[in-house]
Design a protein around this motif. Structure first.
Motif, PDB file in Angstrom:
ATOM      1  N   TYR A   1       0.862  -1.180   0.000  1.00 47.53           N
ATOM      2  CA  TYR A   1       0.000   0.000   0.000  1.00 47.53           C
ATOM      3  C   TYR A   1       0.896   1.226   0.000  1.00 47.53           C
ATOM      4  O   TYR A   1       1.790   1.330   0.841  1.00 47.53           O
TER       5      TYR A   1
ATOM      6  N   GLU B   1     -11.865   2.700  10.913  1.00 50.18           N
ATOM      7  CA  GLU B   1     -10.986   3.335   9.941  1.00 50.18           C
ATOM      8  C   GLU B   1     -11.827   3.759   8.740  1.00 50.18           C
ATOM      9  O   GLU B   1     -12.666   2.995   8.264  1.00 50.18           O
TER      10      GLU B   1
ATOM     11  N   ASP C   1     -10.497   4.462   5.789  1.00 48.00           N
ATOM     12  CA  ASP C   1      -9.894   3.724   4.685  1.00 48.00           C
ATOM     13  C   ASP C   1      -9.917   2.231   4.982  1.00 48.00           C
ATOM     14  O   ASP C   1      -8.959   1.686   5.515  1.00 48.00           O
TER      15      ASP C   1
ATOM     16  N   LYS D   1      -9.855   0.000   2.757  1.00 44.28           N
ATOM     17  CA  LYS D   1      -9.139  -0.695   1.676  1.00 44.28           C
ATOM     18  C   LYS D   1      -7.684  -0.956   2.048  1.00 44.28           C
ATOM     19  O   LYS D   1      -7.034  -1.827   1.491  1.00 44.28           O
TER      20      LYS D   1
ATOM     21  N   ARG E   1      -3.883   2.356   8.546  1.00 46.53           N
ATOM     22  CA  ARG E   1      -4.179   3.560   7.801  1.00 46.53           C
ATOM     23  C   ARG E   1      -5.581   3.953   8.250  1.00 46.53           C
ATOM     24  O   ARG E   1      -6.467   3.101   8.285  1.00 46.53           O
TER      25      ARG E   1
ATOM     26  N   SER F   1      -7.263   7.398   7.447  1.00 44.99           N
ATOM     27  CA  SER F   1      -7.951   8.204   6.430  1.00 44.99           C
ATOM     28  C   SER F   1      -7.548   7.748   5.033  1.00 44.99           C
ATOM     29  O   SER F   1      -6.526   7.078   4.850  1.00 44.99           O
ATOM     30  N   THR F   2      -8.342   8.113   4.040  1.00 39.54           N
ATOM     31  CA  THR F   2      -8.009   7.739   2.664  1.00 39.54           C
ATOM     32  C   THR F   2      -6.845   8.618   2.184  1.00 39.54           C
ATOM     33  O   THR F   2      -6.800   9.801   2.525  1.00 39.54           O
TER      34      THR F   2
END
Ligand code: MD3
Ligand code: FE
Length: 201
Positions: A95, A121, A123, A125, A197, A199-200
């Motif tokens: 990532y 979270e 994000d 992904k 993680r 935030s995006t």
């Protein structure tokens, strides 16, 4: 071992790597001491003690679960994530953006973590990367539904787990710690570090 985005790198860190990382964790715990989180609403204390490093840290108290920029007790911003951990993320997470939070869990011989899904979270992904130090733990992982069948895995000191893709949304927890199974921590017990993680990117 790798299915549905769950991947266990057994023995990823050797003894030297574990000792080096532990020293960095002990160092930052001087500024951000372990505290006892409370369950939302009831305020019941959790058996796992916690701290964080990174720009954000995961906290839990009567008001609920959330990510915040400072320690809930001393109100000081969380210390930075040690470079060793950023390197592990860069090598294994797949990532591009760096982690923002590293939750530090400490389990004594009696601590447990009930089945839950990590969903605070934004994000979802991004993967979660977890590193274990100290006594062996019995980790349990299920599916996306609370009643789905589960599998149990023993996690030992130096193991690194990656939860990506579908596994990221699965129920999981820690059923028990096996006291005296590692000599890494003088006081016994287990540290688990989870890089996240929030935030995006
Ligand atoms: C599977 N910690 O802090 S780490 C947590 O050993 C947590 O302290 C456990 O669950 C521990 O939230 C397990 C491995 C882990 C972390 C996140 C996951 C497994 C996961 C998210 C989805 C699925
Ligand atoms: Fe979790």
């Amino acid at each position: 071992m790798n299915y549905n985005g769950y991947c266990l790198h057994s023995g990823f860190l050797g003894r030297e790597g574990q000792e080096k990382l532990l020293l960095r964790i002990r160092d930052l715990l001087q500024d951000a001491p372990l505290y006892t989180p409370q369950m939302p609403r009831t305020g019941k204390p959790m058996s796992v003690r916690m701290s964080n490093c990174g720009t954000l840290g995961w906290v839990s108290d009567k008001q609920g679960y959330r990510y915040q920029e400072y320690h809930p007790e001393n109100r000081i911003p969380w210390p930075a994530i040690p470079q060793i951990l950023l390197d592990i993320w860069a090598g294994l997470a797949g990532y591009s953006a760096p982690p923002e939070a590293c939750l530090i869990n400490y389990y004594d011989a009696k601590a447990r973590l009930g089945l839950h899904v990590d969903k605070d979270e934004i994000d979802m992904k991004a993967p979660i990367v977890s590193i274990s130090l100290g006594d062996t733990a019995l980790f349990r992982m299920g599916g996306t539904g609370r009643r789905d069948p589960t599998r149990s895995v023993r996690i030992i000191s130096g193991d690194v787990m990656i939860m990506a893709g579908p596994a990221r949304r699965c129920y999981h927890g820690v059923d028990r710690i096996y006291p005296g199974t590692s000599s890494l921590l003088a006081e016994g017990g287990r540290f688990n570090l989870t890089l996240r993680r929030v935030s995006t990117p």
